[in-house]
Design an enzyme around this catalytic site. Structure first.
Site, mmCIF file in Angstrom:
data_model
loop_
_atom_site.group_PDB
_atom_site.id
_atom_site.type_symbol
_atom_site.label_atom_id
_atom_site.label_comp_id
_atom_site.label_asym_id
_atom_site.label_seq_id
_atom_site.Cartn_x
_atom_site.Cartn_y
_atom_site.Cartn_z
ATOM 1 N N GLN A 196 0.824 -1.210 0.000
ATOM 2 C CA GLN A 196 0.000 0.000 0.000
ATOM 3 C C GLN A 196 0.859 1.262 0.000
ATOM 4 O OE1 GLN A 196 0.098 -2.266 2.397
ATOM 5 N NE2 GLN A 196 0.041 -1.384 4.462
ATOM 6 N N ASN A 219 10.150 -6.552 1.505
ATOM 7 C CA ASN A 219 9.853 -7.979 1.423
ATOM 8 C C ASN A 219 9.230 -8.325 0.077
ATOM 9 O OD1 ASN A 219 7.152 -7.181 1.541
ATOM 10 N ND2 ASN A 219 6.927 -7.683 3.708
ATOM 11 N N SER A 242 21.633 -10.916 -0.493
ATOM 12 C CA SER A 242 22.988 -10.368 -0.453
ATOM 13 C C SER A 242 24.015 -11.428 -0.833
ATOM 14 C CB SER A 242 23.275 -9.836 0.950
ATOM 15 O OG SER A 242 24.467 -9.094 0.970
ATOM 16 N N GLN A 264 27.894 -11.816 5.139
ATOM 17 C CA GLN A 264 26.756 -11.886 4.223
ATOM 18 C C GLN A 264 25.790 -12.989 4.628
ATOM 19 O OE1 GLN A 264 26.581 -9.331 1.843
ATOM 20 N NE2 GLN A 264 28.239 -8.848 3.244
ATOM 21 N N HIS A 267 22.793 -12.274 6.890
ATOM 22 C CA HIS A 267 21.664 -11.465 6.423
ATOM 23 C C HIS A 267 20.372 -12.279 6.415
ATOM 24 C CE1 HIS A 267 22.934 -7.438 5.292
ATOM 25 N NE2 HIS A 267 24.061 -7.924 4.844
ATOM 26 N N GLU A 332 27.662 -9.268 -6.387
ATOM 27 C CA GLU A 332 27.286 -7.991 -5.788
ATOM 28 C C GLU A 332 28.507 -7.365 -5.103
ATOM 29 O OE1 GLU A 332 24.150 -6.292 -2.404
ATOM 30 O OE2 GLU A 332 24.671 -8.417 -2.467
ATOM 31 N N HIS A 333 29.116 -8.109 -4.186
ATOM 32 C CA HIS A 333 30.324 -7.666 -3.480
ATOM 33 C C HIS A 333 31.478 -8.580 -3.858
ATOM 34 C CE1 HIS A 333 26.937 -6.793 -0.582
ATOM 35 N NE2 HIS A 333 27.464 -5.590 -0.699
ATOM 36 N N ASP A 366 29.292 -1.535 3.588
ATOM 37 C CA ASP A 366 27.894 -1.527 4.012
ATOM 38 C C ASP A 366 27.544 -0.276 4.804
ATOM 39 O OD1 ASP A 366 27.070 -3.869 2.847
ATOM 40 O OD2 ASP A 366 27.363 -5.106 4.623
ATOM 41 N N GLU A 419 12.260 7.286 -45.860
ATOM 42 C CA GLU A 419 11.321 6.572 -44.998
ATOM 43 C C GLU A 419 9.873 6.912 -45.341
ATOM 44 O OE1 GLU A 419 12.449 7.521 -40.982
ATOM 45 O OE2 GLU A 419 14.285 6.328 -41.068
ATOM 46 N N HIS A 424 7.953 15.212 -42.455
ATOM 47 C CA HIS A 424 9.242 15.418 -41.802
ATOM 48 C C HIS A 424 10.182 16.165 -42.755
ATOM 49 C CE1 HIS A 424 7.844 12.413 -38.949
ATOM 50 N NE2 HIS A 424 8.959 12.523 -38.230
#
Length: 435
Positions: A196, A219, A242, A264, A267, A332-333, A366, A419, A424
């Site tokens: 929402q 989430n 992660s 990591q 997490h 990622e890392h 981080d 074209e 144009h």
């Protein structure tokens, strides 16, 4: 025989490619129930505005508010939280914020233009977004560092208004998150969350203004809502779990590397920690460190599942093979825990953030190194970049032709007629008649 704490792989072994692919496989797929629920929420917010947001906030967070305006916290309340938190924590937040601000100031793009010989002027105008929205998870997954990383680049870019939303289950506010919002310069804060909140930011309600871009993690319901409103607003990314990939020559303290992998793994259970090394004895030592140190972690249960399900110690033939594997995984890392990380750097093509040397743990990135910790996951560093100031700026092309720009007009006329778009062509020919 006891179950191994982590997978052991050899890049030269038969079947390695299939094993690695299975280990890397991860897809955040919303099932039909989640997708349908989110679609209903988004549609309700589009049509009923404040009332729908308030109804869902009462349902999911137990709010007792009688109007949505009651769920907006004034900036004075954010400042109050900052003034009240522990002095050492306040100093750490301010230090991190200053480093993040300094780093991102280097990313700010400026407008430019140039003039051609016939007087034509071409260029690019850079402008910030008018308004950005920041989603911050609430409850156990509340991260003040993410407030700084998402909000500060927007402010450096010059975004005039930053709207932050964060759920407060049971009405419980996270004071450190509020303090971080004060430091980062958040303009308006609403104690709402879930699909929402995403829909409210995307479409606007009577109380919550519509934004141009939504950033920040959430989430599966939040991620699904972000997917559904994309196009109505811009998005940062749909992030997966992660990840850390460590390349080590075998000369770093095994306990250091083990803790980097844990950083990591703690997490969540889907996080991924991988170590690559050409030294099998070092891999053995790290595995022993993992087994010995795991029970000392506060989040040992989570880290243990992560390592068993998705972690790996990978033996390679040499550093060239290690770099080849890095580019295949596109992490990622990436930690280059080696003697000369700069020597490997030219061949690293895909990584969200690269931490170089034995004294550069990913954890610094981080929180306080300066570069952004919002990074592409699940191999998307092949085509994506870290969140930055450029995500909150947009570009407009500038074109101004002079009366002497006949060559340009002629070229446009010829191409347009090829074209069959004669209007144009004629719009150019009226200004620069053919000779």
């Amino acid at each position: 025989m006891a179950e191994s704490i982590i997978h052991r792989l050899n890049a030269d072994a038969e079947g390695f490619d299939a094993e690695l692919d299975a280990l890397l496989a991860w897809e955040a797929v919303s099932d039909a129930a989640v997708a349908n629920a989110v679609e209903s929420i988004v549609e309700a917010v589009k049509t009923r505005g404040d009332d729908a947001v308030l109804d869902y906030t009462r349902q999911f967070d137990g709010s007792t508010a009688s109007s949505l305006s009651e769920l907006e916290l004034p900036t004075a309340r954010l400042q109050q939280a900052l003034d009240a938190i522990d002095s050492e924590l306040k100093a750490a937040l301010e230090h991190a914020a200053e480093r993040i601000r300094q780093y991102h100031a280097h990313q700010k793009q400026e407008s430019w233009s140039y003039a051609e010989a016939d007087g034509t002027v071409l260029g690019q105008q850079i402008r910030p977004l008018d308004r950005a929205g920041l989603y911050v998870p609430g409850g156990k997954a509340a991260y003040p560092s993410s407030v700084l990383m998402n909000a500060i680049p927007a402010k450096v870019a010059g975004v005039p208004e930053l709207i932050m939303v964060s759920p407060t289950p049971g009405g419980k506010l996270n004071e450190v998150v509020l303090a971080a919002a004060a430091i980062a310069g958040v303009d308006r804060f609403f104690a709402i969350g879930g699909a929402q909140a995403v829909a409210a930011l995307a479409y606007g309600t009577e109380t919550i203004p519509r934004v141009d871009k939504i950033v920040g993690p959430g989430n599966i319901y939040v991620a699904t809502a972000k997917r559904q409103v994309f196009g109505q607003v811009g998005l940062d990314m749909i992030a997966g779990p992660s990840e850390i990939l460590v390349v080590c020559d075998g000369k770093t303290d095994p306990d250091w590397i083990a803790m980097d992998l844990f950083s990591q793994a703690e997490h969540d259970e889907d996080a991924q920690s991988i170590l690559i090394s050409p030294d099998p004895a070092f891999l053995d030592a790290v595995e022993q460190s993992l087994e010995r140190l795991l029970p000392t972690l506060e989040r040992a249960a989570i880290a243990g599942v992560s390592l068993r399900e998705r972690g790996a110690l990978v033996q390679v033939a040499d550093m060239d093979a290690a770099v080849e594997l890095v580019n295949r995984i596109a992490p990622e890392h990436l930690e280059l825990s080696v003697e000369s990380p700069q020597a490997l750097l030219p061949n690293i093509r895909h990584a969200g953030a690269i931490f170089m040397g034995r004294y550069t743990p990913e954890a610094l990135g981080d929180y306080c190194a300066g570069p952004n910790h919002v990074l592409p996951t699940s191999g998307t560093s092949r085509f994506s970049s870290p969140l930055g100031v450029y995500d909150f700026q947009k570009r407009s092309s500038l074109i101004q032709c002079s009366a002497e720009a006949s060559a340009l007009g002629h070229t446009a006329s010829v191409l347009a007629r090829s074209e069959s778009l004669t209007a144009h062509a004629r719009s150019a020919e009226l200004r620069w008649p053919r000779k």
